[in-house]
Design a protein around this motif. Structure first.
Motif, PDB file in Angstrom:
ATOM      1  N   TYR A  29      15.655   1.715  10.335  1.00 41.16           N
ATOM      2  CA  TYR A  29      15.416   2.843   9.436  1.00 41.16           C
ATOM      3  C   TYR A  29      14.878   2.380   8.083  1.00 41.16           C
ATOM      4  N   ASP A  30      15.508   1.388   7.495  1.00 43.99           N
ATOM      5  CA  ASP A  30      15.139   0.978   6.142  1.00 43.99           C
ATOM      6  C   ASP A  30      13.704   0.450   6.052  1.00 43.99           C
ATOM      7  N   SER A  31      13.304  -0.379   6.987  1.00 44.50           N
ATOM      8  CA  SER A  31      11.934  -0.919   6.953  1.00 44.50           C
ATOM      9  C   SER A  31      10.902   0.187   7.109  1.00 44.50           C
ATOM     10  N   ASN A  32      11.122   1.034   8.101  1.00 45.61           N
ATOM     11  CA  ASN A  32      10.172   2.111   8.347  1.00 45.61           C
ATOM     12  C   ASN A  32      10.218   3.166   7.240  1.00 45.61           C
ATOM     13  N   PHE A  33      11.390   3.400   6.689  1.00 43.49           N
ATOM     14  CA  PHE A  33      11.534   4.340   5.567  1.00 43.49           C
ATOM     15  C   PHE A  33      10.755   3.849   4.353  1.00 43.49           C
ATOM     16  N   THR A  34      10.719   2.533   4.155  1.00 43.29           N
ATOM     17  CA  THR A  34       9.980   1.960   3.033  1.00 43.29           C
ATOM     18  C   THR A  34       8.503   2.346   3.103  1.00 43.29           C
ATOM     19  N   VAL A  35       7.942   2.330   4.281  1.00 45.00           N
ATOM     20  CA  VAL A  35       6.539   2.711   4.454  1.00 45.00           C
ATOM     21  C   VAL A  35       6.345   4.175   4.067  1.00 45.00           C
ATOM     22  N   ILE A  36       7.225   5.038   4.528  1.00 49.19           N
ATOM     23  CA  ILE A  36       7.138   6.465   4.182  1.00 49.19           C
ATOM     24  C   ILE A  36       7.232   6.635   2.667  1.00 49.19           C
ATOM     25  N   GLY A  37       8.131   5.886   2.043  1.00 48.98           N
ATOM     26  CA  GLY A  37       8.270   5.951   0.591  1.00 48.98           C
ATOM     27  C   GLY A  37       6.990   5.565  -0.119  1.00 48.98           C
ATOM     28  N   HIS A  38       6.347   4.488   0.332  1.00 49.75           N
ATOM     29  CA  HIS A  38       5.074   4.071  -0.275  1.00 49.75           C
ATOM     30  C   HIS A  38       4.007   5.149  -0.122  1.00 49.75           C
ATOM     31  N   LEU A  40       4.417   8.448   0.292  1.00 50.37           N
ATOM     32  CA  LEU A  40       4.704   9.634  -0.510  1.00 50.37           C
ATOM     33  C   LEU A  40       4.650   9.361  -2.014  1.00 50.37           C
ATOM     34  N   LYS A  41       5.048   8.178  -2.428  1.00 56.54           N
ATOM     35  CA  LYS A  41       4.965   7.816  -3.853  1.00 56.54           C
ATOM     36  C   LYS A  41       3.544   7.433  -4.249  1.00 56.54           C
ATOM     37  N   MET A  42       2.731   7.109  -3.266  1.00 61.33           N
ATOM     38  CA  MET A  42       1.345   6.710  -3.486  1.00 61.33           C
ATOM     39  C   MET A  42       1.252   5.489  -4.404  1.00 61.33           C
ATOM     40  N   ASP A  43       2.266   4.653  -4.359  1.00 65.43           N
ATOM     41  CA  ASP A  43       2.317   3.507  -5.268  1.00 65.43           C
ATOM     42  C   ASP A  43       1.508   2.313  -4.779  1.00 65.43           C
ATOM     43  N   THR A  44       0.928   2.414  -3.590  1.00 62.17           N
ATOM     44  CA  THR A  44       0.087   1.323  -3.101  1.00 62.17           C
ATOM     45  C   THR A  44      -1.372   1.774  -2.945  1.00 62.17           C
ATOM     46  N   THR A  45      -1.702   2.940  -3.507  1.00 50.46           N
ATOM     47  CA  THR A  45      -3.092   3.411  -3.490  1.00 50.46           C
ATOM     48  C   THR A  45      -3.843   2.796  -4.669  1.00 50.46           C
ATOM     49  N   PHE A  46      -5.127   3.103  -4.760  1.00 46.99           N
ATOM     50  CA  PHE A  46      -5.935   2.548  -5.845  1.00 46.99           C
ATOM     51  C   PHE A  46      -5.319   2.917  -7.192  1.00 46.99           C
ATOM     52  N   PRO A  47      -5.259   1.996  -8.111  1.00 49.22           N
ATOM     53  CA  PRO A  47      -4.686   2.287  -9.432  1.00 49.22           C
ATOM     54  C   PRO A  47      -5.495   3.375 -10.151  1.00 49.22           C
ATOM     55  N   ASP A  48      -4.786   4.245 -10.827  1.00 48.86           N
ATOM     56  CA  ASP A  48      -5.398   5.298 -11.661  1.00 48.86           C
ATOM     57  C   ASP A  48      -6.318   6.235 -10.884  1.00 48.86           C
ATOM     58  N   GLN A 131      -6.161   4.447   1.183  1.00 49.02           N
ATOM     59  CA  GLN A 131      -6.388   3.510   0.079  1.00 49.02           C
ATOM     60  C   GLN A 131      -5.407   2.343   0.078  1.00 49.02           C
ATOM     61  N   SER A 132      -4.366   2.430   0.850  1.00 45.40           N
ATOM     62  CA  SER A 132      -3.295   1.439   0.805  1.00 45.40           C
ATOM     63  C   SER A 132      -3.545   0.272   1.755  1.00 45.40           C
ATOM     64  N   GLN A 133      -3.319  -0.934   1.258  1.00 47.60           N
ATOM     65  CA  GLN A 133      -3.349  -2.135   2.096  1.00 47.60           C
ATOM     66  C   GLN A 133      -1.962  -2.390   2.703  1.00 47.60           C
ATOM     67  N   VAL A 134      -0.944  -1.724   2.157  1.00 43.67           N
ATOM     68  CA  VAL A 134       0.443  -1.966   2.549  1.00 43.67           C
ATOM     69  C   VAL A 134       0.951  -0.912   3.535  1.00 43.67           C
ATOM     70  N   ALA A 135       0.646   0.344   3.282  1.00 41.71           N
ATOM     71  CA  ALA A 135       1.215   1.448   4.056  1.00 41.71           C
ATOM     72  C   ALA A 135       0.102   2.343   4.588  1.00 41.71           C
ATOM     73  N   ASN A 136      -0.702   1.806   5.496  1.00 39.53           N
ATOM     74  CA  ASN A 136      -1.810   2.571   6.041  1.00 39.53           C
ATOM     75  C   ASN A 136      -1.696   2.599   7.562  1.00 39.53           C
ATOM     76  N   GLY A 137      -1.234   3.713   8.080  1.00 36.87           N
ATOM     77  CA  GLY A 137      -1.055   3.855   9.520  1.00 36.87           C
ATOM     78  C   GLY A 137      -2.119   4.706  10.172  1.00 36.87           C
ATOM     79  N   GLN A 138      -3.240   4.924   9.496  1.00 31.23           N
ATOM     80  CA  GLN A 138      -4.255   5.819  10.036  1.00 31.23           C
ATOM     81  C   GLN A 138      -4.896   5.302  11.322  1.00 31.23           C
ATOM     82  N   GLN A 139      -5.211   4.025  11.403  1.00 31.41           N
ATOM     83  CA  GLN A 139      -5.840   3.516  12.624  1.00 31.41           C
ATOM     84  C   GLN A 139      -4.893   3.599  13.814  1.00 31.41           C
ATOM     85  N   ALA A 140      -3.638   3.271  13.582  1.00 29.19           N
ATOM     86  CA  ALA A 140      -2.646   3.378  14.661  1.00 29.19           C
ATOM     87  C   ALA A 140      -2.479   4.839  15.079  1.00 29.19           C
TER      88      ALA A 140
END
Length: 164
Positions: A29-38, A40-48, A131-140
């Motif tokens: 749960y925690d690992s996969n939840f981290t991805v959801i958090g990223h 929704l927070k959009m903290d790994t998208t392009f800056p600004d 935009q995320s290199q960390v939390a991008n599940g679109q191809q999957a």
């Protein structure tokens, strides 16, 4: 007859996949939840980027969204396991086999909606997951949507009366 068996097998393959997805999300749960958090927070998208107003910081919303994803994965699994069972049970009767497709169609459609609308549209476009290199599940998600769509199209094709 082989076509009916292959439809049963493919529906059960989706059931197996959705079962594993739900179990994986619960077991880690925690690992996969981290991805959801990223996402929704959009903290790994392009800056600004100009879409940051869409970000959701509230952890309870992240948990709610993740629980909804797990629930839908489990529902896809249940509908496809049961749908495959009803298909298998009615494999010798063409009319019954056609009627038995309902739960499988529901499960496959729900899966397409989860991975297309949930991951590709909402996650990918609204929350800019692309935009995320960390939390991008679109191809999957795209691969899953294509596989489920092909199986759904195959499943709804009329079946022959022949018992070959």
């Amino acid at each position: 007859m082989y076509t009916r068996f292959s439809k049963v097998a493919l529906v059960w393959a989706v059931a197996f996949f959705a079962t594993l997805a739900a179990i994986s999300n619960l077991a880690d749960y925690d690992s996969n939840f981290t991805v959801i958090g990223h996402v929704l927070k959009m903290d790994t998208t392009f800056p600004d980027n100009n879409g940051m107003w869409r970000a959701i910081e509230a952890s309870w919303v992240h948990h709610l969204v993740f629980c909804l994803i797990i629930f839908i994965e489990a529902a896809v699994a249940v509908f496809c396991w049961l749908g495959g069972f009803y298909l298998y049970r009615s494999r010798y009767d063409l009319a019954q086999f056609s009627q038995a497709k309902k739960l499988s169609i529901l499960g496959l459609t729900l899966g397409i909606l989860l991975w297309f609308v949930g991951f590709m549209a909402i996650g990918g476009e609204w929350f800019l997951m692309w935009q995320s290199q960390v939390a991008n599940g679109q191809q999957a998600a795209f691969r899953v949507v294509v596989i489920l769509s092909v199986i759904l199209i195959y499943l709804i094709q009329p079946d022959e009366e022949k018992n070959v």
